[in-house]
Motif scaffolding. Structure first.
Motif: not given
Length: 234
Positions: A70, A92-94, A96, A98, A101, A104-105, A156
């Motif tokens: 991070t 997968r991101r579920d 990770l 928040s 997440h 990353i975005r 993704h």
């Protein structure tokens, strides 16, 4: 090209460092290897950073690893954009946190204009799970959806990429991770005992030189890795 990040625990033991310090050294090494790969003409570099098996370890160890990545993403996104590198995180991101997440975005959006190179980080990426999800998407998508498009959506990724043409496993790893079974079907494999935090541009150049010069690549005296069935992608 794909790089498997291995030997982090061994590095920590060798240098008498904590797991957190080892992960910090690991992510810092990404900068120099990504820069070296660009200079060597590698357009797309995939790093298998955090395998699914890490989620089976202690929460403390997982937290340290996730925190290190991070922090790296937050610090490096601007530099990647300036260097023309587009960053994507596959997997997968579920599971990770928040914060990761969102980081990353932000990094993906910030580096989206990059056209000089692509850096893909595989985090909690299972090739088998991605394969199954892509098949499900194909069944729902109808004839207009190709497998490459379904697979990119499943992991993704922003767009389909060419098949990996070389896999390098660092840290003396002998067996492919679940993340790598698809790549092992198409690409030659090089295994090196160099621990990932110590893996440097000179080692990368040597591997590329030996791979180009030989059909059965080997590194630093290790037995040549068997080539997978079929020729590597052009």
């Amino acid at each position: 090209m794909a790089l498997g990040i291995g030997g982090i625990e061994a590095w920590a033991s060798l240098h008498r460092e904590s797991a957190g310090a080892a992960h910090a050294s690991s992510v810092l090494n990404v900068r120099r290897i990504a820069a070296a790969s660009r200079e060597l003409g590698i357009h797309t570099l995939t790093l298998y950073a955090l395998p699914p098996r890490l989620w089976d370890h202690s929460p403390a160890r997982l937290t340290e690893a996730l925190a290190a990545w991070t922090a790296w993403l937050r610090a490096e996104a601007t530099a990647l954009r300036a260097g023309g590198t587009r960053l994507t995180v596959i997997g997968r991101r579920d599971r990770l946190p928040s914060r990761l997440h969102a980081t990353i975005r932000r990094a993906e959006v910030l580096t989206a204009p990059g056209r000089r190179a692509r850096l893909r980080l595989a985090i909690d990426y299972s090739a088998r799970r991605a394969f199954e999800r892509a098949r499900s998407l194909l069944e729902r998508g109808g004839p207009g959806c190709t497998f490459d498009e379904a697979l990119a959506q499943a992991i993704h990724d922003v767009e389909p990429t060419r098949p990996v043409d070389l896999v390098v496993l660092t840290g003396g790893e002998e067996e492919p991770d679940d993340a790598l079974f698809w790549e092992f079907a198409y690409a030659p494999v090089v295994r090196t005992g160099t621990l990932w935090p110590d893996f440097d541009p000179a080692t990368l150049r040597a591997i590329l030189g030996r791979t180009l010069a030989s059909d059965t690549p080997s590194v630093r005296g290790r037995d040549p890795a068997p080539l997978a069935m079929g020729a590597p992608a052009p």
